[in-house]
Design a protein around this motif. Structure first.
Motif, short mmCIF file in Angstrom:
data_model
loop_
_atom_site.label_atom_id
_atom_site.label_comp_id
_atom_site.label_asym_id
_atom_site.label_seq_id
_atom_site.Cartn_x
_atom_site.Cartn_y
_atom_site.Cartn_z
N SER A 93 47.16 51.72 20.28
CA SER A 93 47.69 50.36 20.49
C SER A 93 48.23 50.22 21.91
O SER A 93 47.99 49.20 22.57
CB SER A 93 48.78 50.08 19.46
OG SER A 93 49.34 48.82 19.68
N GLU A 96 45.28 49.99 24.22
CA GLU A 96 44.67 48.66 24.14
C GLU A 96 45.50 47.64 24.91
O GLU A 96 44.94 46.77 25.61
CB GLU A 96 44.52 48.24 22.67
CG GLU A 96 43.43 48.99 21.94
CD GLU A 96 43.39 48.67 20.44
OE1 GLU A 96 44.34 48.04 19.94
OE2 GLU A 96 42.40 49.05 19.80
N GLN A 97 46.81 47.72 24.80
CA GLN A 97 47.68 46.80 25.55
C GLN A 97 47.53 47.03 27.05
O GLN A 97 47.47 46.07 27.83
CB GLN A 97 49.14 47.00 25.13
CG GLN A 97 49.45 46.48 23.74
CD GLN A 97 50.87 46.82 23.31
OE1 GLN A 97 51.63 47.47 24.03
NE2 GLN A 97 51.23 46.39 22.10
N HIS A 98 47.46 48.29 27.45
CA HIS A 98 47.30 48.62 28.87
C HIS A 98 45.95 48.10 29.37
O HIS A 98 45.86 47.53 30.48
CB HIS A 98 47.41 50.13 29.06
CG HIS A 98 47.40 50.55 30.48
ND1 HIS A 98 48.43 50.24 31.36
CD2 HIS A 98 46.49 51.26 31.20
CE1 HIS A 98 48.15 50.73 32.55
NE2 HIS A 98 46.98 51.36 32.48
N GLN A 100 44.29 45.60 28.15
CA GLN A 100 44.41 44.14 28.20
C GLN A 100 45.14 43.71 29.47
O GLN A 100 44.73 42.76 30.15
CB GLN A 100 45.14 43.62 26.95
CG GLN A 100 45.18 42.12 26.84
CD GLN A 100 43.79 41.50 26.68
OE1 GLN A 100 42.86 42.11 26.17
NE2 GLN A 100 43.65 40.28 27.15
N ALA A 101 46.21 44.42 29.82
CA ALA A 101 46.97 44.10 31.03
C ALA A 101 46.10 44.32 32.27
O ALA A 101 46.10 43.50 33.20
CB ALA A 101 48.24 44.94 31.10
N ARG A 103 42.86 44.20 32.40
CA ARG A 103 41.82 43.17 32.39
C ARG A 103 42.37 41.87 32.99
O ARG A 103 41.72 41.21 33.81
CB ARG A 103 41.34 42.93 30.96
CG ARG A 103 40.22 41.91 30.87
CD ARG A 103 39.66 41.75 29.46
NE ARG A 103 38.87 42.93 29.14
CZ ARG A 103 38.91 43.58 27.97
NH1 ARG A 103 39.69 43.15 27.01
NH2 ARG A 103 38.15 44.62 27.77
N GLN A 104 43.60 41.51 32.58
CA GLN A 104 44.22 40.30 33.12
C GLN A 104 44.45 40.44 34.62
O GLN A 104 44.19 39.52 35.40
CB GLN A 104 45.55 40.01 32.40
CG GLN A 104 45.37 39.50 31.00
CD GLN A 104 46.71 39.34 30.27
OE1 GLN A 104 47.76 39.74 30.78
NE2 GLN A 104 46.66 38.76 29.08
#
Length: 129
Positions: A93, A96-98, A100-101, A103-104
């Motif tokens: 998790s 995945e958050q990293h 996502q960050a 990617r942004q």
């Protein structure tokens, strides 16, 4: 003489009937012997079943104990694996958050680079040649 012939005929009929009765009696004796053999076989089967049931009754506590030991070992081995799975799930998790960050951030930088490139293109286009 007719009387004698008739008596002989009746005697012959009685003899045939007696022979037939003896055959039936012999067959009944054979059936009785077969039934006795069948009863003996049935008794041996019942004794065998009783012996097997007694053996199973003796083995049941051992089997129950072994099963309980196996279940305990499995539970003991499963607990660390479950804890490890929770840790891995938590790490996944976080990853995945990293991602996502990242990617942004990549999208923002890509947008900024595109804007900078467009400004350069505009500046180049406005320069007198």
């Amino acid at each position: 003489m007719i009387e004698v012939t008739r008596v002989e005929q009746e005697l012959a009929d009685l003899e045939r009937q007696l022979q037939q009765s003896f055959r039936v009696f012999d067959e009944l004796v054979q059936v009785q012997q077969q039934f006795a053999a069948l009863a003996q076989t049935h008794r041996r089967f019942e004794e065998s079943i009783d012996r097997h049931n007694a053996t199973l009754a003796k083995l049941q506590p051992q089997l129950d104990g072994r099963l309980e030991t196996i279940e305990t070992k499995l539970r003991n081995e499963l607990m660390p694996l479950q804890a490890e799975q929770k840790t891995l799930d938590r790490r996944l998790s976080e990853i995945e958050q990293h991602i996502q960050a990242l990617r942004q951030e990549l999208e923002q930088r890509s947008h900024m680079i595109k804007n900078a490139h467009e400004r350069q293109q505009d500046a180049i286009a406005q320069c007198p040649a």
